[in-house]
Motif scaffolding. Sequence first.
Motif, mmCIF file in Angstrom:
data_model
loop_
_atom_site.group_PDB
_atom_site.id
_atom_site.type_symbol
_atom_site.label_atom_id
_atom_site.label_comp_id
_atom_site.label_asym_id
_atom_site.label_seq_id
_atom_site.Cartn_x
_atom_site.Cartn_y
_atom_site.Cartn_z
ATOM 1 N N GLY A 155 0.368 -1.645 0.233
ATOM 2 C CA GLY A 155 0.340 -0.457 -0.220
ATOM 3 C C GLY A 155 1.183 0.763 0.076
ATOM 4 O O GLY A 155 0.709 2.549 -0.625
ATOM 5 N N ILE A 156 2.146 1.794 0.449
ATOM 6 C CA ILE A 156 3.327 2.377 0.847
ATOM 7 C C ILE A 156 3.599 2.366 -0.386
ATOM 8 O O ILE A 156 3.630 3.581 -1.174
ATOM 9 C CB ILE A 156 3.564 2.168 2.122
ATOM 10 C CG1 ILE A 156 3.427 2.025 3.424
ATOM 11 C CG2 ILE A 156 5.031 2.665 1.791
ATOM 12 C CD1 ILE A 156 4.402 1.661 4.611
ATOM 13 N N GLU A 157 3.765 1.356 -1.611
ATOM 14 C CA GLU A 157 5.002 1.348 -2.612
ATOM 15 C C GLU A 157 3.276 1.612 -4.049
ATOM 16 O O GLU A 157 4.011 3.028 -4.536
ATOM 17 C CB GLU A 157 4.939 0.172 -2.821
ATOM 18 C CG GLU A 157 6.115 0.023 -2.502
ATOM 19 C CD GLU A 157 7.256 -1.666 -2.299
ATOM 20 O OE1 GLU A 157 6.223 -2.291 -3.633
ATOM 21 O OE2 GLU A 157 7.825 -2.519 -2.055
ATOM 22 N N SER A 158 2.231 2.200 -3.405
ATOM 23 C CA SER A 158 1.002 2.431 -4.652
ATOM 24 C C SER A 158 0.928 3.612 -4.266
ATOM 25 O O SER A 158 -0.269 4.241 -4.771
ATOM 26 C CB SER A 158 0.155 1.021 -4.514
ATOM 27 O OG SER A 158 -0.284 1.535 -3.422
ATOM 28 N N GLY A 159 0.831 4.274 -2.833
ATOM 29 C CA GLY A 159 0.984 5.753 -2.917
ATOM 30 C C GLY A 159 -0.807 5.868 -2.087
ATOM 31 O O GLY A 159 -1.023 6.308 -1.813
ATOM 32 N N ASP A 160 -1.019 4.303 -1.478
ATOM 33 C CA ASP A 160 -1.962 4.362 -0.857
ATOM 34 C C ASP A 160 -2.252 4.564 0.308
ATOM 35 O O ASP A 160 -3.423 4.686 1.460
ATOM 36 C CB ASP A 160 -2.863 2.884 -1.292
ATOM 37 C CG ASP A 160 -3.626 2.874 -2.651
ATOM 38 O OD1 ASP A 160 -3.953 3.324 -3.090
ATOM 39 O OD2 ASP A 160 -3.524 1.772 -3.524
ATOM 40 N N PHE A 161 -1.450 4.568 0.854
ATOM 41 C CA PHE A 161 -0.945 5.129 2.669
ATOM 42 C C PHE A 161 0.032 5.468 2.981
ATOM 43 O O PHE A 161 0.573 5.929 2.049
ATOM 44 C CB PHE A 161 -0.730 2.617 2.865
ATOM 45 C CG PHE A 161 -1.989 1.701 2.707
ATOM 46 C CD1 PHE A 161 -3.122 1.925 2.397
ATOM 47 C CD2 PHE A 161 -1.359 0.178 2.981
ATOM 48 C CE1 PHE A 161 -3.743 0.958 2.097
ATOM 49 C CE2 PHE A 161 -2.302 -0.721 2.861
ATOM 50 C CZ PHE A 161 -3.607 -0.015 2.651
ATOM 51 N N ASP A 162 -0.292 5.716 4.112
ATOM 52 C CA ASP A 162 0.888 7.303 4.566
ATOM 53 C C ASP A 162 1.872 6.189 5.698
ATOM 54 O O ASP A 162 0.761 5.564 5.983
ATOM 55 C CB ASP A 162 -0.161 7.975 5.563
ATOM 56 C CG ASP A 162 0.953 8.748 6.007
ATOM 57 O OD1 ASP A 162 1.295 8.106 7.233
ATOM 58 O OD2 ASP A 162 0.903 10.023 6.182
ATOM 59 N N PRO A 163 3.256 6.248 4.769
ATOM 60 C CA PRO A 163 4.321 5.501 6.103
ATOM 61 C C PRO A 163 4.088 5.867 7.012
ATOM 62 O O PRO A 163 4.037 4.417 7.816
ATOM 63 C CB PRO A 163 5.065 5.980 4.657
ATOM 64 C CG PRO A 163 4.591 7.023 3.724
ATOM 65 C CD PRO A 163 3.801 7.077 4.255
ATOM 66 N N GLU A 164 4.228 7.111 7.952
ATOM 67 C CA GLU A 164 3.811 6.848 8.735
ATOM 68 C C GLU A 164 2.602 6.269 9.632
ATOM 69 O O GLU A 164 2.801 5.612 10.842
ATOM 70 C CB GLU A 164 4.125 8.797 9.225
ATOM 71 C CG GLU A 164 4.332 8.643 11.375
ATOM 72 C CD GLU A 164 5.404 7.624 11.238
ATOM 73 O OE1 GLU A 164 5.538 7.793 12.803
ATOM 74 O OE2 GLU A 164 6.244 7.949 11.098
ATOM 75 N N GLN A 165 1.770 6.299 9.016
ATOM 76 C CA GLN A 165 0.364 5.558 9.268
ATOM 77 C C GLN A 165 0.056 4.463 9.899
ATOM 78 O O GLN A 165 -0.034 3.450 10.098
ATOM 79 C CB GLN A 165 -0.668 5.794 8.706
ATOM 80 C CG GLN A 165 -1.633 7.395 9.406
ATOM 81 C CD GLN A 165 -1.746 7.874 10.606
ATOM 82 O OE1 GLN A 165 -0.926 7.332 11.699
ATOM 83 N NE2 GLN A 165 -2.947 8.464 11.044
ATOM 84 N N ALA A 166 1.111 3.664 8.193
ATOM 85 C CA ALA A 166 0.955 2.083 8.469
ATOM 86 C C ALA A 166 2.063 1.599 9.077
ATOM 87 O O ALA A 166 1.947 0.674 9.699
ATOM 88 C CB ALA A 166 1.365 1.994 6.914
ATOM 89 N N ARG A 167 3.063 2.755 9.616
ATOM 90 C CA ARG A 167 4.379 1.820 10.707
ATOM 91 C C ARG A 167 3.498 1.561 11.943
ATOM 92 O O ARG A 167 3.664 0.657 12.966
ATOM 93 C CB ARG A 167 5.443 3.270 11.492
ATOM 94 C CG ARG A 167 5.960 2.423 11.503
ATOM 95 C CD ARG A 167 7.269 3.805 11.982
ATOM 96 N NE ARG A 167 6.839 5.183 12.635
ATOM 97 C CZ ARG A 167 6.700 5.130 14.112
ATOM 98 N NH1 ARG A 167 6.439 4.038 15.208
ATOM 99 N NH2 ARG A 167 5.984 6.036 14.607
ATOM 100 N N ARG A 168 2.498 2.254 12.532
ATOM 101 C CA ARG A 168 1.926 2.162 13.485
ATOM 102 C C ARG A 168 0.519 0.927 13.524
ATOM 103 O O ARG A 168 0.189 0.615 14.232
ATOM 104 C CB ARG A 168 0.754 3.512 14.041
ATOM 105 C CG ARG A 168 1.967 4.566 13.773
ATOM 106 C CD ARG A 168 1.010 6.541 14.549
ATOM 107 N NE ARG A 168 1.725 6.788 14.861
ATOM 108 C CZ ARG A 168 1.189 8.359 14.520
ATOM 109 N NH1 ARG A 168 0.732 9.043 13.496
ATOM 110 N NH2 ARG A 168 2.301 9.696 15.069
#
Length: 202
Positions: A136-149
């Motif tokens: 999701g991060i690579e596709s630009g769908d997910f916020d990286p910081e939020q994905a970390r949490r």
Amino acid sequence: MVSKTRDKLIEVARQLFAYKGVENTTMNDIAAASDKGRRTIYTYFKNKREIYNAVLERQSNAMLERLQSIVESDITPIEKLQTYLSNRFDIISESTHPKLDKYRSIFNRDMRRHEKVNRIAINKEKEMFTQLLNEGIESGDFDPEQARRAPFILSAALSSIDHWTSHNLFEHYDLSVEEARNSIIGFVISGITMNSTLNNQQ
């Protein structure tokens, strides 16, 4: 043939444990329901605890296979996340059963085995969930910081759902279990797909 017989004994035991409870299920019950003799059962398992452990491991593996199929599917990362969360909560609901609560607690003396199976499942699920998030991060769908949490948030949410469901606590908030889990899923998806100004400031 050996594998099929063992698999059948595990499945029969799982159904009996869920229906009657572990404490009320005997080796004779398992033998009768599986159309196998007691001697056959003792060829594969020393006692009921070993059968219970096999059932526990089977359920853990089935859960991981179910989630892996979602992670490897061709749907979008956001759809994967929604489907993953929904299925993960389904698994909690399926395992939260009065007789399964006894089933989980009756062999507390075997906690080392429980912890080992649980730890393996947790680590494998963490890898799968991280794979989903990275996609999701690579596709630009997910916020990286939020994905970390997200892994911690999911773990906390699942533990809460398990506890609240087994103790029937949702009624204090005038919520059904379905409404509660949909709220959590919606909250997580909204948070992880949102580029928050607050996050950028941290």
